[in-house]
Scaffold this motif. Structure first.
Motif: not given
Length: 494
Positions: A251-257, A228-245
């Protein structure tokens, strides 16, 4: 790399330049862009000189000792030598600049470095996995004759000028890539590396010499963490801009936030969402760190000028800090107390990592900054800038930098320290990685000379390996270098 068909120009490079009177088949890079004099700086410069059907083999240290090029480029079959081609690249390369500040006195500040040392020896180069840097396309972008395409701050603006009556509209294919983000490769051990290859996050085992897909971001992604209250949402066709492990978390970030969080040893994606609805919300950098109490946190730096701190267990947003410009990079000090903030400004900031309050300004760079790293002891901060330098700062005295290290031809896009603090590596956008001996006060260096765009660099946590990702259509690869211990062992003949 493979592209989805975008019907409009989505993202473009920083700053702006004007394109006027362009034609369908005449699209050449402008002065000031980080590219070479060809139509696509990501394409290989060697394709016209030998058969593309030639088997693409890996390269071992033994083969290099016997005369083979570390990237497998067959110079003996080309019409020019490696030295001549290097000379040509150095002359043709134009470093990208956001600010046109005079750089006349910059050379005088730079530290004299004794080059020619070998701290890390070449071990292996594989093309079974290939680093890639995200491209963006504008397909059939209609414009009238005399229209001006203005590219400004990663946002496309088409300003139509008055056209002659009866002018004929036409379509033109434009291709851009975001060349300023280069954190797309991470090593979690001397045998395990994670990197972006097209729309896949790949794992490479240097022990088994085998690659495996860990995550496909072209497909729909559904988060497994639900409460409850989780802000997770499905994504698709993500273009990765940055990542770390780190610590089993990727954790990876995308070009549309977008933000994607996945545990390496578990199937599926634990958490994913769009952390901002801003049209200009590229996730420029992500970081995993521990706060002073030992709790693991995820930090994101976005183009909407905000830094967000999230819990690394339930991924709730704990805090957000707003700054006066787009934030391109953040890094937290080893004790979790200080935060380095870099972005679309010549100044870099030091803030309290808990409150976000700015406690110091770092002045000296001449352009925008995109990379930073802390020495493990926690007193020295390194910052990489588009003015082609890396500055070293002692956080106990922020009045001026303690050293300025210069690249060979381009901006400093990535900076890393070994976990023992002995070496620091910095990468330019293309062709050069520099390794410095910190115990010599950064006066001794190794220059790794290669050809191609650099997607990322990473030391293994035990400091024994340095990995370099090269993005190129033909010679894209992952290079491995092993730390020289100055002991005399028989070389492995594998």
């Amino acid at each position: 790399m493979e592209q989805f068909q975008n019907q409009e120009l989505e993202y473009v490079v920083d700053d702006y330049y004007d394109v006027t009177d362009f034609e369908d088949d005449d699209v050449t890079p402008r002065s000031g862009t980080s590219s070479f004099d060809d139509d696509d700086s990501m394409d290989s410069d060697f394709e016209d000189d030998f058969e593309l059907s030639k088997p693409k083999t890996d390269t071992s240290a033994l083969e290099v000792r016997n005369g083979k090029d570390i990237q497998g480029i067959p110079w003996e079959r080309l019409n020019f030598t490696r030295e001549k081609y290097r000379e040509s690249r150095l002359k043709q390369y134009k470093n990208y600049e956001n600010l046109s500040t005079s750089r006349e006195d910059l050379e005088k500040e730079c530290k004299e470095v004794e080059k020619g040392h070998n701290f890390y020896d070449f071990q292996f180069n594989t093309r079974l996995v290939k680093s890639t840097i995200v491209h963006f396309q504008a397909i059939k972008f209609a414009a009238f004759f005399g229209a001006k395409l203005c590219l400004r701050s990663r946002t496309a603006v088409l300003s139509e000028q008055l056209a002659d009556k009866g002018s004929i509209p036409y379509a033109s294919n434009w291709k851009f890539f975001h060349f300023q983000l280069r954190n797309l490769l991470w090593a979690t051990s001397k045998h395990d590396v994670y990197l972006m290859q097209n729309y896949s996050v790949m794992h490479w085992s240097s022990l088994l010499r085998r690659g495996k897909e860990v995550l496909n971001v072209a497909k729909p992604i559904t988060p497994t963490l639900k409460y409850p209250g989780c802000l997770a949402q499905p994504l698709s066709r993500v273009q990765i801009s940055t990542m770390t492990v780190k610590d089993n978390l990727m954790v990876a970030g995308g070009f549309q936030g977008e933000l994607i969080c996945k545990y390496i040893d578990q199937p599926g994606v634990a958490f994913c969402t769009k952390i901002s609805t801003d049209e200009n919300a590229i996730t420029n950098a992500v970081d995993i760190y521990r706060n002073p109490s030992g709790a693991m946190r995820v930090m994101t730096a976005n183009n909407d000028a905000q830094v967000r701190v999230m819990d690394a267990v339930n991924f709730t947003c704990l805090n957000r800090f707003t700054f006066p410009w787009s934030v391109n990079n953040t890094s937290v000090s080893p004790d979790g107390k200080l935060l380095a903030v870099l972005g679309d400004s010549p100044e870099c900031l030091i803030a309290d990592a808990q409150s976000g309050k700015v406690i110091g300004n770092l002045k000296g760079h001449l352009d925008y900054s995109f990379a930073s790293a802390w020495h493990p002891e926690g007193h020295i901060l390194a910052t990489g800038n588009q003015d082609t330098t890396c500055r070293l700062w002692d956080v106990r005295n922020l009045s001026e930098s303690i050293a300025v290290l210069k690249g060979r031809m381009g901006a400093i896009r990535a900076v890393k320290f070994t976990s023992d603090g002995r070496y620091m590596a910095m990468a330019e956008p293309a062709d050069f990685v520099h390794v410095f001996d910190t115990q010599s006060d950064y006066s001794k260096g190794q220059e790794i000379d290669l050809f191609g765009e650099i997607a990322g660099i990473s030391f293994s946590p035990d400091t024994e390996a340095l990995f370099v990702g090269v993005a190129d259509r033909t010679y894209g690869s992952l290079l491995e270098f092993n730390r020289r211990r100055y002991d005399h062992y028989l070389d492995c003949m594998v």
